[in-house]
Enzyme design. Structure first.
Site, PDB file in Angstrom:
ATOM      1  N   THR A 164      36.561  44.230  51.843  1.00  0.00           N
ATOM      2  CA  THR A 164      35.355  43.949  51.045  1.00  0.00           C
ATOM      3  C   THR A 164      34.317  43.302  51.970  1.00  0.00           C
ATOM      4  OG1 THR A 164      36.085  41.720  50.497  1.00  0.00           O
ATOM      5  CG2 THR A 164      36.655  43.441  48.925  1.00  0.00           C
ATOM      6  N   ARG A 224      30.072  43.245  42.264  1.00  0.00           N
ATOM      7  CA  ARG A 224      30.386  43.829  43.576  1.00  0.00           C
ATOM      8  C   ARG A 224      31.894  43.694  43.862  1.00  0.00           C
ATOM      9  NH1 ARG A 224      28.058  38.998  47.512  1.00  0.00           N
ATOM     10  NH2 ARG A 224      29.984  37.808  47.480  1.00  0.00           N
ATOM     11  N   GLY A 225      32.287  44.240  45.008  1.00  0.00           N
ATOM     12  CA  GLY A 225      33.636  44.026  45.523  1.00  0.00           C
ATOM     13  C   GLY A 225      34.743  44.427  44.552  1.00  0.00           C
ATOM     14  N   LYS A 284      36.976  24.996  54.965  1.00  0.00           N
ATOM     15  CA  LYS A 284      36.905  23.923  55.974  1.00  0.00           C
ATOM     16  C   LYS A 284      38.312  23.348  56.063  1.00  0.00           C
ATOM     17  CE  LYS A 284      32.566  23.110  57.285  1.00  0.00           C
ATOM     18  NZ  LYS A 284      32.198  23.805  58.458  1.00  0.00           N
ATOM     19  N   TYR A 336      40.896  26.471  48.260  1.00  0.00           N
ATOM     20  CA  TYR A 336      41.083  27.837  47.736  1.00  0.00           C
ATOM     21  C   TYR A 336      42.557  28.088  47.365  1.00  0.00           C
ATOM     22  CZ  TYR A 336      40.651  32.984  47.750  1.00  0.00           C
ATOM     23  OH  TYR A 336      40.661  34.320  47.417  1.00  0.00           O
ATOM     24  N   ASP A 366      26.739  32.130  34.258  1.00  0.00           N
ATOM     25  CA  ASP A 366      27.590  31.399  35.204  1.00  0.00           C
ATOM     26  C   ASP A 366      28.837  30.988  34.433  1.00  0.00           C
ATOM     27  OD1 ASP A 366      28.860  29.436  36.762  1.00  0.00           O
ATOM     28  OD2 ASP A 366      26.970  28.992  37.791  1.00  0.00           O
ATOM     29  N   ALA A 377      40.338  17.817  56.845  1.00  0.00           N
ATOM     30  CA  ALA A 377      39.670  16.658  57.452  1.00  0.00           C
ATOM     31  C   ALA A 377      38.151  16.774  57.379  1.00  0.00           C
ATOM     32  CB  ALA A 377      40.109  16.517  58.905  1.00  0.00           C
ATOM     33  N   ALA A 403      36.076  36.493  39.043  1.00  0.00           N
ATOM     34  CA  ALA A 403      35.070  35.719  39.791  1.00  0.00           C
ATOM     35  C   ALA A 403      35.766  34.653  40.619  1.00  0.00           C
ATOM     36  CB  ALA A 403      34.073  35.071  38.834  1.00  0.00           C
TER      37      ALA A 403
HETATM   38  P1  NAD Z   1      33.096  38.714  46.158  1.00  0.00           P
HETATM   39  O1  NAD Z   1      32.559  37.448  46.709  1.00  0.00           O
HETATM   40  O2  NAD Z   1      32.614  40.005  46.748  1.00  0.00           O
HETATM   41  O3  NAD Z   1      32.855  38.772  44.580  1.00  0.00           O
HETATM   42  C1  NAD Z   1      33.014  37.664  43.741  1.00  0.00           C
HETATM   43  C2  NAD Z   1      32.045  37.782  42.601  1.00  0.00           C
HETATM   44  O4  NAD Z   1      32.211  36.623  41.744  1.00  0.00           O
HETATM   45  C3  NAD Z   1      30.572  37.775  43.069  1.00  0.00           C
HETATM   46  O5  NAD Z   1      29.897  38.845  42.475  1.00  0.00           O
HETATM   47  C4  NAD Z   1      30.055  36.440  42.589  1.00  0.00           C
HETATM   48  O6  NAD Z   1      28.668  36.460  42.262  1.00  0.00           O
HETATM   49  C5  NAD Z   1      30.922  36.198  41.350  1.00  0.00           C
HETATM   50  N1  NAD Z   1      30.921  34.782  40.987  1.00  0.00           N
HETATM   51  C6  NAD Z   1      31.114  33.727  41.811  1.00  0.00           C
HETATM   52  N2  NAD Z   1      30.968  32.578  41.124  1.00  0.00           N
HETATM   53  C7  NAD Z   1      30.693  32.917  39.834  1.00  0.00           C
HETATM   54  C8  NAD Z   1      30.421  32.164  38.662  1.00  0.00           C
HETATM   55  N3  NAD Z   1      30.393  30.830  38.674  1.00  0.00           N
HETATM   56  N4  NAD Z   1      30.170  32.829  37.510  1.00  0.00           N
HETATM   57  C9  NAD Z   1      30.179  34.179  37.491  1.00  0.00           C
HETATM   58  N5  NAD Z   1      30.410  34.945  38.577  1.00  0.00           N
HETATM   59  C10 NAD Z   1      30.668  34.321  39.746  1.00  0.00           C
HETATM   60  O7  NAD Z   1      34.683  38.600  46.266  1.00  0.00           O
HETATM   61  P2  NAD Z   1      35.820  39.728  46.245  1.00  0.00           P
HETATM   62  O8  NAD Z   1      36.310  39.896  47.632  1.00  0.00           O
HETATM   63  O9  NAD Z   1      35.422  40.924  45.472  1.00  0.00           O
HETATM   64  O10 NAD Z   1      36.962  38.912  45.468  1.00  0.00           O
HETATM   65  C11 NAD Z   1      37.152  38.986  44.063  1.00  0.00           C
HETATM   66  C12 NAD Z   1      38.340  38.100  43.698  1.00  0.00           C
HETATM   67  O11 NAD Z   1      39.473  38.470  44.480  1.00  0.00           O
HETATM   68  C13 NAD Z   1      38.097  36.615  43.988  1.00  0.00           C
HETATM   69  O12 NAD Z   1      38.704  35.848  42.971  1.00  0.00           O
HETATM   70  C14 NAD Z   1      38.798  36.413  45.311  1.00  0.00           C
HETATM   71  O13 NAD Z   1      39.189  35.071  45.490  1.00  0.00           O
HETATM   72  C15 NAD Z   1      39.987  37.330  45.156  1.00  0.00           C
HETATM   73  N6  NAD Z   1      40.591  37.766  46.428  1.00  0.00           N
HETATM   74  C16 NAD Z   1      39.927  38.560  47.323  1.00  0.00           C
HETATM   75  C17 NAD Z   1      40.551  38.961  48.502  1.00  0.00           C
HETATM   76  C18 NAD Z   1      39.899  39.868  49.522  1.00  0.00           C
HETATM   77  O14 NAD Z   1      40.552  40.229  50.501  1.00  0.00           O
HETATM   78  N7  NAD Z   1      38.666  40.285  49.330  1.00  0.00           N
HETATM   79  C19 NAD Z   1      41.845  38.523  48.763  1.00  0.00           C
HETATM   80  C20 NAD Z   1      42.489  37.704  47.840  1.00  0.00           C
HETATM   81  C21 NAD Z   1      41.859  37.342  46.668  1.00  0.00           C
END
Ligand code: NAD
Length: 411
Positions: free
Chosen positions: A352, A183-184, A259, A317, A227, A262, A253
């Site tokens: 997203t 997704r995303g 949080k 993060y 995973d 603290a 991923a």
């Molecule tokens: P999302 O949560 O929609 O998608 C993340 C995907 O990673 C999910 O499908 C999840 O199942 C998968 N995932 C999580 N843990 C996993 C694991 N252990 N093994 C395999 N797959 C795993 O997030 P997104 O918004 O599409 O973000 C994608 C990337 O972009 C991430 O690294 C996020 O930190 C980064 N990001 C997003 C934004 C934003 O505005 N959306 C901004 C900055 C950075």
């Protein structure tokens, strides 16, 4: 288009936006065509610039080759070229400044100029700076094509270094692994890399299996339910046995467990550091040690603006995402020795499911606090990844490029 953007582009909305000086989220052009005609200035040393279509104003792009600037008085050339031309730049116009190296007073000064121009541009315009090292002149085409096209719609205020050359061609016949692809942003990356010819191995956790299969089918790729925090040998054997190796790896991923420090228990800290950073280091080591990443291979990390500027409630993060930048810096020479590259994207506010869940006021602030006054799309991040992955970008190594519409946060 978000709701405010719809309002701001309506008749009454436009008048109010102008009168009250409200954020003006101009609809962005996202197609592959180059912004033309291009007005080229400076003592150009790049053969590619000579191929660009020039013509009368309004201009699609202003490109100034500042490679020859080596004293403070030379910087006046920027004013002389851009001052008369900037008002003649059309909608979604592109400004690109070319430098040689940031390691001199006058060359470093180019950054301040470019970033300020980016903040002054209106109607979806972007400004970026490309330092092209001596000898890398023929390696700049993929980068200029990206920056001059609609594919870089949400990339502005960035400094890119091109330090070598790469072969021509597409991703046809290449294998790309995208983690978090169900997704995303991951889904968008899989879609764009498949469009460019790659066979995409889409990976996600077993719980996301159904969505993952849909994405893999849609892009004509394959699905791996795994995973990523598990033993990397499972992944490397899969890639070796099924595909004979891999050419492009995108560590997309990622998770958040927000949080304030603290109130953050060690479980939230560990989970984020593990998924967003530690397991990526292990996967990289396994790919490189076992030569599963083929010669010329590309690794792309997904950092975040939070990893550059820090963010409230995101110590875990931001630590992990700053670590991704460190990963790029430390592995760049290792990849270069193998003819490959490692780079990262650092997304800002991307529309997203994750950001749709952010409370309204914070979400609106995230959307508007950038030079384009709007959120980016997953495809904006994906196009940037595709530019890093393309064979022609072999000289683009060790870069972290923000896809943030020149967000006000961070350097
Ligand atoms: P999302 O949560 O929609 O998608 C993340 C995907 O990673 C999910 O499908 C999840 O199942 C998968 N995932 C999580 N843990 C996993 C694991 N252990 N093994 C395999 N797959 C795993 O997030 P997104 O918004 O599409 O973000 C994608 C990337 O972009 C991430 O690294 C996020 O930190 C980064 N990001 C997003 C934004 C934003 O505005 N959306 C901004 C900055 C950075």
């Amino acid at each position: 288009m978000d709701r405010y953007q719809k309002f701001a582009t309506s008749g009454l909305g436009r008048r109010l936006v102008r009168k009250l000086g409200l954020p003006d989220p101009y609809p962005l052009r996202r197609d592959a065509a180059l912004a033309t005609p291009v007005l080229v200035g400076g003592a150009t040393r790049l053969p590619f610039l000579e191929q660009l279509l020039t013509g009368p104003a309004p201009y699609g792009a202003l490109v100034f080759d500042a490679s020859g600037i080596d004293s403070v008085s030379d910087l006046r050339q920027l004013h002389d070229f851009f001052h008369p031309a900037i008002t003649q730049l059309g909608p979604c116009g592109r400004v690109v400044v070319i430098g040689r190296s940031p390691d001199s007073v006058a060359q470093r000064a180019l950054e301040g100029f470019m970033r300020s121009v980016g903040k002054e541009l209106r109607r979806g315009g972007t400004a970026n700076l490309v330092y092209v090292a001596d000898g890398a002149e023929d390696g700049v085409e993929s980068t200029l094509r990206f920056l001059l096209s609609g594919r870089s719609a949400y990339v502005s205020g960035q400094v890119i270094r091109v330090s070598g050359t790469g072969p021509a061609g597409t991703l046809e016949g290449k294998v790309a692994l995208v983690t978090g692809a169900s997704r995303g942003i991951g889904e968008a990356i899989a879609t764009v890399l498949a469009r460019d010819g790659a066979h995409v191995v889409c990976l996600d956790v077993p719980a996301a299996g159904e969505d993952l299969s849909k994405v893999a089918n849609a892009v004509g790729g394959s699905a791996v339910q795994l995973d990523i925090t598990g033993d990397p040998a499972r992944l490397t054997s899969h890639l070796r046995e099924r595909h004979g190796g891999v050419d492009v790896v995108v560590h997309n991923a990622g998770i958040t467990r927000d949080k304030t420090l603290a109130r953050m228990d060690s479980g939230k800290w560990d989970a984020v550091l593990e998924v967003n950073l530690a397991c990526q280091e292990r996967v990289n080591a396994a790919l490189l040690d076992g030569d599963v990443l083929r010669p010329g291979g590309r690794i792309v990390g997904v950092s975040s603006i939070a990893g550059i500027a820090g963010n409230y409630g995101q110590t875990n993060y931001a630590t992990s995402k700053a670590g991704v930048i460190g990963m790029v810096r430390t592995l760049a020479p290792v990849l270069a020795e193998r003819g490959g590259t490692i780079n990262a994207v650092a997304p800002g506010f991307i529309e997203t499911k994750m950001t749709a869940a952010v409370p309204f006021v914070t979400r609106e602030a995230g959307r508007r606090m950038n030079s384009l006054s709007q959120g980016g799309l997953p495809s904006d991040v994906a196009e940037t990844v595709a530019w890093f992955a393309s064979p022609g970008s072999g000289g683009v190594n060790g870069n972290v490029v923000r896809v943030c519409g020149q967000m006000m946060l961070g350097a």
